[in-house]
Design an enzyme around this catalytic site. Structure first.
Site, short mmCIF file in Angstrom:
data_model
loop_
_atom_site.label_atom_id
_atom_site.label_comp_id
_atom_site.label_asym_id
_atom_site.label_seq_id
_atom_site.Cartn_x
_atom_site.Cartn_y
_atom_site.Cartn_z
N GLU A 1 118.07 -2.20 -17.72
CA GLU A 1 118.60 -2.15 -16.26
C GLU A 1 119.69 -0.92 -16.03
OE1 GLU A 1 122.42 -3.88 -13.71
OE2 GLU A 1 121.52 -5.28 -15.19
N ARG B 1 135.17 -2.63 -17.65
CA ARG B 1 134.97 -4.31 -17.84
C ARG B 1 135.13 -4.69 -19.31
NH1 ARG B 1 129.45 -4.45 -14.37
NH2 ARG B 1 129.78 -3.42 -12.67
N ARG C 1 123.86 5.19 -18.44
CA ARG C 1 122.66 4.51 -18.94
C ARG C 1 121.77 5.84 -18.54
NH1 ARG C 1 122.20 -1.95 -18.26
NH2 ARG C 1 124.38 -2.32 -19.27
N ARG D 1 126.53 -0.89 -23.14
CA ARG D 1 127.41 -1.64 -22.59
C ARG D 1 128.89 -1.14 -23.16
NH1 ARG D 1 126.07 -6.76 -20.67
NH2 ARG D 1 124.12 -6.57 -21.75
#
Length: 433
Positions: A349, A262, A391, A277
């Site tokens: 998250e 991404r 994560r 991220r």
């Protein structure tokens, strides 16, 4: 994609539902185009009927030796107008389809109302007794990883660009162990493991809702018109696109590991440090294709399956019921799992578990035949991370760190490490040159 018939029959109800997401959302522009299209259809039908009658009249007058020039001229005018209508219809249908593709799903009635993530509702929490496990001066993983010699942010940037990371030694092994552990656990609970392509076409991306809205976030291969997948949801959900399934075959449950890619175009300045991220990251994804009657129970089961991974790893977490303003574009209900990161002193998250209703299935043409032989129905689709691997690695490092800077390997991962030490030592003596 929303059902155009529902929009026509219940526009006020659909607008009210969309307003729970964003007061500016409305299907009125779609219906305005629909009225234009229906008016053109009516005109076309009338003209074709007139042309049929005209043809009979011309034939009769020719037999009678009468002049038909005026009638033939009218026939030419009709043909030209019909051709123009067909062009206008295609143009309107294309515009209408683009608008339909740009409208998000309507939220489920049970989804809590709210504007953004601050209005999400915590439904439960697990692992309270584990929150004090790390030392009081717990380090962030972006400090801890380099100190252990297992995360190399500089070399990741050197061979690629920012938001790419090199994992070394036990970090790379832990990542591989986490992937195998997650896939094995999900397979034991009824998921079929699949290894899908990492590149997909635009049709697949459109089908699950990444296109056209999130085109700027995607990595595209210009020469081949293919996209690097942002998540395994895309290829796996599309496995049965355009097909007809039997009700008896549902639910279909899949688990897949893939790297994900991404651009994070909308996250400038956010989480620029560490692994939270990244442009490239690993994820194990769960996908379910179900009937509407199965959907609620299967969604809750999927959330539980994601929770099981965190529980087996003994990582504290909470479950958040996402409010209408924070729902993903295609989701009608979503529960986020947020893992506790002591180095950052916050929950982050680690999985989003979404129920999409028939929104994706309608875009990809995925239907099933009811057991009673009735009319074909659209499937419902469900997915969730089980889990985001990078994560999870962050959560392991931060939650299992010791006062001396070492990190204990979680018990469930040790069988996957094949004789590796149970502790990542504070002073890693491996060669890094």
């Amino acid at each position: 994609m929303l059902d155009i018939k529902t929009l026509r029959q219940h526009p006020d109800a659909v607008n009210a539902a969309l307003a729970r997401r964003n007061p500016d959302l409305s299907v009125s522009p779609i219906l305005a185009l629909d009225e234009q299209r229906l008016a053109l259809l009516k005109e076309e039908e009338d003209l074709r009927s007139e042309r049929n009658s005209l043809s009979k009249t011309i034939g009769q007058q020719r037999k009678a030796g009468q002049n038909t020039d005026e009638l033939q001229a009218r026939g030419t005018d009709i043909a030209n107008r019909v051709k123009a209508i067909e062009h206008d219809k295609k143009d309107i249908e294309a515009k209408q389809n683009q608008l339909l593709l740009s409208i998000p799903n309507t939220p489920a009635e049970a989804a809590p109302d709210g504007k953004d993530e601050h209005d999400n509702v915590a439904t439960r929490q697990w692992g309270d007794e584990l929150l004090s496990r790390p030392p009081g001066n717990a380090q962030n993983h972006w400090d801890l990883g380099p100190a252990l010699g297992i995360l190399d942010f500089e070399r990741g940037v050197k061979v690629a660009q920012s938001r790419f990371t090199l994992q070394r030694g036990l970090a790379a092994k832990l990542t591989r162990a986490l992937i195998s552990f997650m896939l094995d656990t999900h397979s034991q609970h009824g998921y079929e493991e699949v290894a899908p392509p990492y590149l997909v076409n635009a049709t697949a991306m459109t089908g699950t809702g990444q296109l056209p809205k999130f085109g700027d976030d995607m990595f595209k291969c210009a020469d081949d018109e293919l996209y690097l997948i942002p998540t395994a949801e895309v290829p796996v959900t599309n496995l049965y696109a355009g097909e007809e399934l039997s009700e008896a075959s549902l639910p279909l449950c899949f688990a897949a590991y893939t790297p994900c890619f991404r651009r994070e175009a909308g996250s400038a300045g956010k989480d620029t440090r560490g692994l939270i991220r990244q442009h490239q990251f690993d994820k194990v994804e769960m996908v379910k294709l179900v009937t509407p009657a199965q959907a609620e129970a299967e969604h809750q089961q999927l959330v539980g399956d994601a929770e099981r991974i965190l529980q087996l790893l003994e990582l504290p977490y909470r479950v958040m019921d996402l409010c209408t303003g924070d729902l993903g574009f295609a989701a009608q209900r979503c529960f986020d799992l947020e893992v506790w990161l002591p180095g950052q002193q916050e929950y982050r998250e680690i999985s989003s578990c979404s129920h999409f209703g028939d929104f994706q299935a309608r875009r990809i043409g995925l239907k099933y035949r009811p057991a009673d032989g009735g009319k074909l129905q659209f499937c419902h689709t469900i997915n969730g991370s089980g889990l985001a691997v990078g994560r999870t690695l962050v959560a392991v490092l931060e939650n299992y760190q010791q006062a001396d800077g070492s990190v204990v390997i979680p018990k469930v991962l040790r069988p996957y490490l094949h004789g590796q030490p149970e502790i990542i030592p504070a002073l890693n003596e491996a060669c890094h040159a």
